[in-house]
Design a protein around this motif. Sequence first.
Motif, PDB file in Angstrom:
ATOM      1  N   GLU A 172      20.926  44.834  37.586  1.00 28.29           N
ATOM      2  CA  GLU A 172      21.673  44.654  36.654  1.00 28.29           C
ATOM      3  C   GLU A 172      23.307  44.202  37.373  1.00 28.29           C
ATOM      4  OE1 GLU A 172      20.320  47.732  37.423  1.00 28.29           O
ATOM      5  OE2 GLU A 172      18.968  48.068  35.536  1.00 28.29           O
ATOM      6  N   HIS A 173      24.103  43.852  36.224  1.00 25.33           N
ATOM      7  CA  HIS A 173      25.384  43.203  36.789  1.00 25.33           C
ATOM      8  C   HIS A 173      26.335  44.491  37.000  1.00 25.33           C
ATOM      9  CE1 HIS A 173      24.096  39.849  35.049  1.00 25.33           C
ATOM     10  NE2 HIS A 173      24.114  39.717  33.919  1.00 25.33           N
ATOM     11  N   SER A 174      27.457  44.473  37.850  1.00 24.68           N
ATOM     12  CA  SER A 174      28.460  45.328  38.296  1.00 24.68           C
ATOM     13  C   SER A 174      29.283  45.754  37.211  1.00 24.68           C
ATOM     14  CB  SER A 174      28.902  44.809  39.587  1.00 24.68           C
ATOM     15  OG  SER A 174      28.103  44.376  40.602  1.00 24.68           O
ATOM     16  N   HIS A 175      28.875  46.046  36.218  1.00 24.27           N
ATOM     17  CA  HIS A 175      30.049  46.391  35.086  1.00 24.27           C
ATOM     18  C   HIS A 175      29.693  48.019  34.618  1.00 24.27           C
ATOM     19  CE1 HIS A 175      28.913  41.980  33.403  1.00 24.27           C
ATOM     20  NE2 HIS A 175      29.699  41.885  34.512  1.00 24.27           N
ATOM     21  N   PRO A 176      30.562  48.547  34.012  1.00 26.29           N
ATOM     22  CA  PRO A 176      32.129  48.108  33.719  1.00 26.29           C
ATOM     23  C   PRO A 176      32.594  47.665  35.262  1.00 26.29           C
ATOM     24  CG  PRO A 176      32.144  50.250  33.282  1.00 26.29           C
ATOM     25  CD  PRO A 176      30.741  49.822  33.645  1.00 26.29           C
ATOM     26  N   VAL A 177      33.891  46.738  35.333  1.00 27.74           N
ATOM     27  CA  VAL A 177      34.395  46.344  36.322  1.00 27.74           C
ATOM     28  C   VAL A 177      35.803  45.936  36.171  1.00 27.74           C
ATOM     29  CG1 VAL A 177      33.601  43.947  36.258  1.00 27.74           C
ATOM     30  CG2 VAL A 177      34.370  44.792  38.548  1.00 27.74           C
ATOM     31  N   SER A 178      36.732  46.454  37.168  1.00 29.55           N
ATOM     32  CA  SER A 178      38.096  46.493  36.772  1.00 29.55           C
ATOM     33  C   SER A 178      38.511  45.244  37.587  1.00 29.55           C
ATOM     34  CB  SER A 178      38.733  47.537  37.815  1.00 29.55           C
ATOM     35  OG  SER A 178      40.055  47.506  37.585  1.00 29.55           O
ATOM     36  N   VAL A 179      38.946  44.298  36.596  1.00 32.56           N
ATOM     37  CA  VAL A 179      39.406  42.854  36.967  1.00 32.56           C
ATOM     38  C   VAL A 179      40.713  42.765  36.138  1.00 32.56           C
ATOM     39  CG1 VAL A 179      39.045  40.457  36.939  1.00 32.56           C
ATOM     40  CG2 VAL A 179      37.036  41.977  37.256  1.00 32.56           C
ATOM     41  N   SER A 180      42.066  42.247  37.063  1.00 27.46           N
ATOM     42  CA  SER A 180      43.157  42.336  36.621  1.00 27.46           C
ATOM     43  C   SER A 180      43.322  40.987  35.683  1.00 27.46           C
ATOM     44  CB  SER A 180      44.332  42.445  37.444  1.00 27.46           C
ATOM     45  OG  SER A 180      44.306  41.227  38.339  1.00 27.46           O
ATOM     46  N   ALA A 181      44.186  40.963  34.606  1.00 30.65           N
ATOM     47  CA  ALA A 181      44.327  39.416  33.963  1.00 30.65           C
ATOM     48  C   ALA A 181      44.802  38.397  35.059  1.00 30.65           C
ATOM     49  CB  ALA A 181      45.372  39.762  32.864  1.00 30.65           C
ATOM     50  N   GLU A 182      45.691  39.007  36.004  1.00 24.78           N
ATOM     51  CA  GLU A 182      46.061  37.710  37.030  1.00 24.78           C
ATOM     52  C   GLU A 182      45.060  37.399  37.707  1.00 24.78           C
ATOM     53  OE1 GLU A 182      49.362  40.130  35.302  1.00 24.78           O
ATOM     54  OE2 GLU A 182      47.710  40.879  36.251  1.00 24.78           O
ATOM     55  N   GLN A 183      44.163  38.126  38.211  1.00 25.16           N
ATOM     56  CA  GLN A 183      42.597  37.556  38.870  1.00 25.16           C
ATOM     57  C   GLN A 183      42.009  36.735  37.963  1.00 25.16           C
ATOM     58  OE1 GLN A 183      41.428  41.593  39.837  1.00 25.16           O
ATOM     59  NE2 GLN A 183      41.382  41.086  41.935  1.00 25.16           N
ATOM     60  N   MET A 184      41.831  37.086  36.866  1.00 21.37           N
ATOM     61  CA  MET A 184      41.082  36.230  35.859  1.00 21.37           C
ATOM     62  C   MET A 184      41.785  34.877  35.511  1.00 21.37           C
ATOM     63  SD  MET A 184      38.149  35.906  34.144  1.00 21.37           S
ATOM     64  CE  MET A 184      37.665  37.599  34.478  1.00 21.37           C
ATOM     65  N   ALA A 185      43.073  35.012  35.693  1.00 22.54           N
ATOM     66  CA  ALA A 185      43.655  33.765  35.361  1.00 22.54           C
ATOM     67  C   ALA A 185      43.569  32.721  36.740  1.00 22.54           C
ATOM     68  CB  ALA A 185      45.460  34.084  35.202  1.00 22.54           C
ATOM     69  N   ALA A 186      43.218  33.593  37.804  1.00 22.20           N
ATOM     70  CA  ALA A 186      43.160  32.691  38.984  1.00 22.20           C
ATOM     71  C   ALA A 186      41.938  31.925  39.179  1.00 22.20           C
ATOM     72  CB  ALA A 186      43.308  33.516  40.110  1.00 22.20           C
ATOM     73  N   VAL A 187      40.985  32.662  38.583  1.00 24.49           N
ATOM     74  CA  VAL A 187      39.401  32.217  38.232  1.00 24.49           C
ATOM     75  C   VAL A 187      39.669  30.985  37.274  1.00 24.49           C
ATOM     76  CG1 VAL A 187      37.178  32.539  37.581  1.00 24.49           C
ATOM     77  CG2 VAL A 187      38.414  34.173  39.050  1.00 24.49           C
ATOM     78  N   LEU A 188      40.264  31.233  36.044  1.00 24.52           N
ATOM     79  CA  LEU A 188      40.241  29.980  35.118  1.00 24.52           C
ATOM     80  C   LEU A 188      40.978  29.057  35.721  1.00 24.52           C
ATOM     81  CD1 LEU A 188      40.834  32.062  31.986  1.00 24.52           C
ATOM     82  CD2 LEU A 188      38.531  31.375  32.894  1.00 24.52           C
ATOM     83  N   GLY A 189      42.185  29.210  36.473  1.00 31.02           N
ATOM     84  CA  GLY A 189      43.001  28.195  36.828  1.00 31.02           C
ATOM     85  C   GLY A 189      42.284  27.198  37.992  1.00 31.02           C
ATOM     86  N   GLY A 190      41.332  27.805  38.699  1.00 28.33           N
ATOM     87  CA  GLY A 190      40.527  26.901  39.790  1.00 28.33           C
ATOM     88  C   GLY A 190      39.553  26.182  39.132  1.00 28.33           C
TER      89      GLY A 190
END
Length: 240
Positions: free
Chosen positions: A51-69
């Motif tokens: 299974e996936h590693s959910h639930p998982v703590s990801v900050s909005a800033e970390q997610m923004a870095a992913v989308l921005g890349g």
Amino acid sequence: MRPKITVWVSLCIIAGAAGCGTPQFPTKVVYESDQSFVRLETDQTVAQGNEHSHPVSVSAEQMAAVLGGVVVEAPVSRMPFYDDLSRPRRHPAFTDTEIEFFAPLLADALQMATPEEVVTFYQTRRVSAIRREVTSGGLFVKGDRLHLFLSNYRSKTHYRADIGVADTTDDRLTPMKPIAPQEGKLDFEPQHYRVPSAPAGLARLFHWDRRELIVLFRQLPPRRLSSGAAPRSGDVLPRK
């Protein structure tokens, strides 16, 4: 162009038995409006013990870095009347506005997801009286790796329909399925945060579009977001 269309139609016919157009129904709506949504859906490819590693703590800033890349590199040959030639061949997949909008919602969704769920996202933009552009996909986390699928990138609706014919399917029901052939290459910058995708078998190829990025998201420097009001998880705006 004709051979490319023929191949695409053939692939969908072959994949029909595997659910090429089967709608996926959300288990939870994180945010929804006429133009966009973020949802949780059951991941039918998850096997017990993997299974996936959910639930998982990801900050909005970390997610923004992913989308921005996330980067899209368009084909060498582009058609002036179909492709947007004002955009460089190699360009970010998401605008600053889209990153500001989606990053907090996707981060919230990952913290709500179960090990058997995948987060899906969708955005549509009208480009004419009868045509829209759709960007959609999904993501999940496995260990220290975030898997992102960009199944549609500014995909034109009515790809296989005649001009003036109404939409015959609701693309909101299948955010992980391409509604038109996805041309170009999907990449990530900086490159050293990207993990090469493992070769996919035929079954996986036809279950999800293979425009997949695997990112070491914990190692990415966070991307700062503006202090402007972002949509809140739980917001469901009535569709007109």
